[in-house]
Design a protein around this motif. Structure first.
Motif, PDB file in Angstrom:
ATOM      1  N   TYR A   7      -4.411   7.923   3.945  1.00  0.00           N
ATOM      2  CA  TYR A   7      -5.591   7.515   3.188  1.00  0.00           C
ATOM      3  C   TYR A   7      -5.783   8.436   1.987  1.00  0.00           C
ATOM      4  O   TYR A   7      -5.437   9.612   2.026  1.00  0.00           O
ATOM      5  CB  TYR A   7      -6.838   7.557   4.073  1.00  0.00           C
ATOM      6  CG  TYR A   7      -6.826   6.513   5.159  1.00  0.00           C
ATOM      7  CD1 TYR A   7      -7.403   5.275   4.954  1.00  0.00           C
ATOM      8  CD2 TYR A   7      -6.230   6.760   6.384  1.00  0.00           C
ATOM      9  CE1 TYR A   7      -7.395   4.309   5.943  1.00  0.00           C
ATOM     10  CE2 TYR A   7      -6.215   5.809   7.381  1.00  0.00           C
ATOM     11  CZ  TYR A   7      -6.795   4.580   7.151  1.00  0.00           C
ATOM     12  OH  TYR A   7      -6.774   3.630   8.128  1.00  0.00           O
ATOM     13  N   SER A   8      -6.375   7.911   0.934  1.00  0.00           N
ATOM     14  CA  SER A   8      -6.591   8.707  -0.276  1.00  0.00           C
ATOM     15  C   SER A   8      -7.794   9.626  -0.092  1.00  0.00           C
ATOM     16  O   SER A   8      -8.619   9.451   0.809  1.00  0.00           O
ATOM     17  CB  SER A   8      -6.817   7.793  -1.475  1.00  0.00           C
ATOM     18  OG  SER A   8      -8.047   7.102  -1.334  1.00  0.00           O
ATOM     19  N   GLN A  11     -10.997   7.682  -0.360  1.00  0.00           N
ATOM     20  CA  GLN A  11     -11.381   6.993   0.869  1.00  0.00           C
ATOM     21  C   GLN A  11     -11.980   7.963   1.881  1.00  0.00           C
ATOM     22  O   GLN A  11     -12.933   7.621   2.587  1.00  0.00           O
ATOM     23  CB  GLN A  11     -10.175   6.278   1.483  1.00  0.00           C
ATOM     24  CG  GLN A  11      -9.775   5.024   0.754  1.00  0.00           C
ATOM     25  CD  GLN A  11      -8.556   4.386   1.376  1.00  0.00           C
ATOM     26  OE1 GLN A  11      -7.559   5.056   1.636  1.00  0.00           O
ATOM     27  NE2 GLN A  11      -8.632   3.082   1.623  1.00  0.00           N
ATOM     28  N   GLU A 156      -7.840  -0.838   4.659  1.00  0.00           N
ATOM     29  CA  GLU A 156      -6.457  -0.395   4.723  1.00  0.00           C
ATOM     30  C   GLU A 156      -6.249   0.892   3.926  1.00  0.00           C
ATOM     31  O   GLU A 156      -6.963   1.143   2.951  1.00  0.00           O
ATOM     32  CB  GLU A 156      -5.524  -1.488   4.199  1.00  0.00           C
ATOM     33  CG  GLU A 156      -5.489  -2.707   5.076  1.00  0.00           C
ATOM     34  CD  GLU A 156      -4.976  -2.432   6.461  1.00  0.00           C
ATOM     35  OE1 GLU A 156      -3.969  -1.698   6.612  1.00  0.00           O
ATOM     36  OE2 GLU A 156      -5.595  -2.907   7.428  1.00  0.00           O
ATOM     37  N   ASP A 158      -5.086   3.481   1.232  1.00  0.00           N
ATOM     38  CA  ASP A 158      -4.739   3.436  -0.182  1.00  0.00           C
ATOM     39  C   ASP A 158      -4.269   4.823  -0.565  1.00  0.00           C
ATOM     40  O   ASP A 158      -5.088   5.713  -0.800  1.00  0.00           O
ATOM     41  CB  ASP A 158      -5.945   3.027  -1.026  1.00  0.00           C
ATOM     42  CG  ASP A 158      -5.642   2.964  -2.501  1.00  0.00           C
ATOM     43  OD1 ASP A 158      -4.452   2.795  -2.857  1.00  0.00           O
ATOM     44  OD2 ASP A 158      -6.587   3.091  -3.293  1.00  0.00           O
ATOM     45  N   ASN A 160      -3.318   6.203  -3.100  1.00  0.00           N
ATOM     46  CA  ASN A 160      -3.554   6.703  -4.483  1.00  0.00           C
ATOM     47  C   ASN A 160      -4.717   7.633  -4.537  1.00  0.00           C
ATOM     48  O   ASN A 160      -5.746   7.563  -4.346  1.00  0.00           O
ATOM     49  CB  ASN A 160      -3.729   5.534  -5.441  1.00  0.00           C
ATOM     50  CG  ASN A 160      -2.459   4.731  -5.537  1.00  0.00           C
ATOM     51  OD1 ASN A 160      -1.381   5.286  -5.408  1.00  0.00           O
ATOM     52  ND2 ASN A 160      -2.600   3.432  -5.728  1.00  0.00           N
TER      53      ASN A 160
END
Length: 160
Positions: A7-8, A11, A156, A158, A160
């Motif tokens: 996870y970023s 997030q 979901e 991410d 980035n």
């Protein structure tokens, strides 16, 4: 977060902040509805900073570790229960230490007829333990509900 996280960082921050906001809402709004909506402002002024402080101090490290891999609904519920139990445990320890310190003062309201009230009808009595267990179980259930809601909103991974 680091490069090994699924996870970023965005997030993760969103999950912690949403957890704090939901925790405040699920605790403060029913309490102020029962006592009067005029107290909602005070609950926001005092409760929101406490909620964010607790979530960032206790919940953020646990969430960062949990979010290293993809989070399932079961893992989210378990993590929410662990965070809530950690906050409840810290609250219980602080409350017991403060009660113990007050009970040492002979002028305190905790001493009645030369006996410590805590030994007679306080937290060490059976009913006190039952009430403590009940409120802790409710708090943990709220933690699971909050975690499942946050899991659903974050979605979901991410990277980035």
């Amino acid at each position: 977060m680091s490069q090994w996280s699924v996870y970023s960082r965005r997030q993760w921050v969103r999950a912690v902040n949403l957890s704090a906001l939901m925790a405040w809402a699920l605790i403060s709004i029913p309490m102020t509805a029962a006592t009067g909506l005029s107290l909602l402002g005070y609950a926001a002024i005092f409760g929101l900073p406490i909620s964010f402080f607790c979530c960032w101090l206790i919940g953020a490290p646990i969430l960062r570790r949990a979010m290293r891999k993809r989070v399932s609904a079961l893992k989210a519920a378990t993590t929410g229960g662990i965070v809530a139990l950690s906050i409840a445990f810290l609250s219980i320890v602080v409350g017991c230490v403060n009660g113990w310190r007050q009970s040492l003062d002979p002028q305190s309201s905790f001493v009645r007829d030369g006996k410590h009230v805590l030994e007679v009808d306080g937290i060490l009595a059976g009913y006190g333990w039952l009430m403590l267990a009940q409120t802790t179980a409710i708090f943990m259930t709220l933690g699971v509900i909050i975690a499942l809601f946050v899991w659903f909103v974050i979605g979901e991974p991410d990277p980035n």
